[in-house]
Design an enzyme around this catalytic site. Structure first.
Site: not given
Ligand code: PEP
Length: 257
Positions: A11, A13, A97, A99, A169, A175, A215
């Site tokens: 992703n 972003k 997601h 976010e 997630e 992040g 992460s």
């Molecule tokens: C994501 O954006 O779905 C995500 C898991 O980000 P990160 O790997 O940076 O934690």
């Protein structure tokens, strides 16, 4: 146990212009060209989709979008529909997601409408679910996940779940550099698979891919993938660099040392 092909999805972003995204996609393509037993997907921002589609033409890497609107077309300024994303070369669409839930008022109801729109177009929804830190601390992880599944999938034909992807997630791990331990992730993945088994039967539950996100890095992917119910990863930060992304894909291949 069902043999599920691992999927590593990036992703990107709101990072990278079209040319930058195409460059990363091209480099990733070369780095993973010899890997045939891991599925790979990248989801660049909307304005980069066509450049990335061009850079990936003829490769095994799938193109995904990060969001979608549920109507096919109309006076909805700023939105993009599933048929438009399909025409741009997308096969997968990330929906819900955290976010989007956090900053753009996404709810289980809007996620549900989007999932249905993606299905209707014959595309693969990658539906994200996960609890916040406060919800985990309050012991509500499973009830939050259950609600997200029930409401996100409300009215979706369960037979269609065969070509569905779920991404667990935990919001506190996205992040932040904090990864759920492999055992913490496995526990929730197991819960999700059992929920799907009750809803759609054993065969669909066994073939459904459930990704972990939060992460994920080259250093922790092997431990996560060693878990029975973790079938890949949705990766944000570490997918932005082609070497690091390839360093997550490679250990998922049976051919890796
Ligand atoms: C994501 O954006 O779905 C995500 C898991 O980000 P990160 O790997 O940076 O934690």
């Amino acid at each position: 146990m069902a043999q599920r092909t691992p999927l590593i999805a990036g992703n990107w972003k709101m990072f990278k212009t079209g040319p930058e995204a195409a460059d990363t996609a091209g480099r990733l393509r070369s780095l993973v060209a010899d890997i045939v037993d891991v599925d790979v997907m990248v989801a660049p921002q909307f304005a980069a989709l066509c450049s990335v589609a061009e850079a990936l033409k003829g490769s095994r890497i799938a193109l995904g979008a990060q969001d979608v609107f549920w109507e096919k077309q109309g006076a909805y300024t700023g939105e993009v529909s599933a048929p438009m994303l399909k025409a741009a070369g997308c096969t997968h669409i990330i929906v819900g997601h955290s976010e989007r839930r956090q900053y753009f008022s996404e709810t289980n109801e809007t996620v549900n409408k989007k999932v249905k729109a993606v299905f209707e177009e014959g595309l693969v929804p990658v539906m994200c679910i996960g609890e916040s830190e406060a919800q985990r601390e309050a012991g509500k992880t499973f009830s939050v996940i259950e609600e997200q599944l029930e409401r996100g999938l409300d009215g979706v034909d369960h037979a269609g779940l065969e070509r569905f992807i779920l991404a667990y997630e935990p919001v506190w791990a996205i992040g932040t550099g904090k990864t759920a331990t492999s055992d913490q992730a496995q526990e929730v993945h197991r819960f999700i698979r059992e929920w799907v088994e009750k809803a759609a039967g054993n065969s669909i539950a066994n073939s459904l891919r459930i990704l972990y996100g939060g992460s994920v890095k080259p250093e922790n992917i092997a431990g996560l993938m060693a878990m029975d119910d973790i079938d890949g990863a949705l990766v944000g930060g570490a997918s932005l660099d082609a070497d690091s992304f390839a360093g997550i894909v490679r250990p998922c291949s049976a051919g890796s040392a």
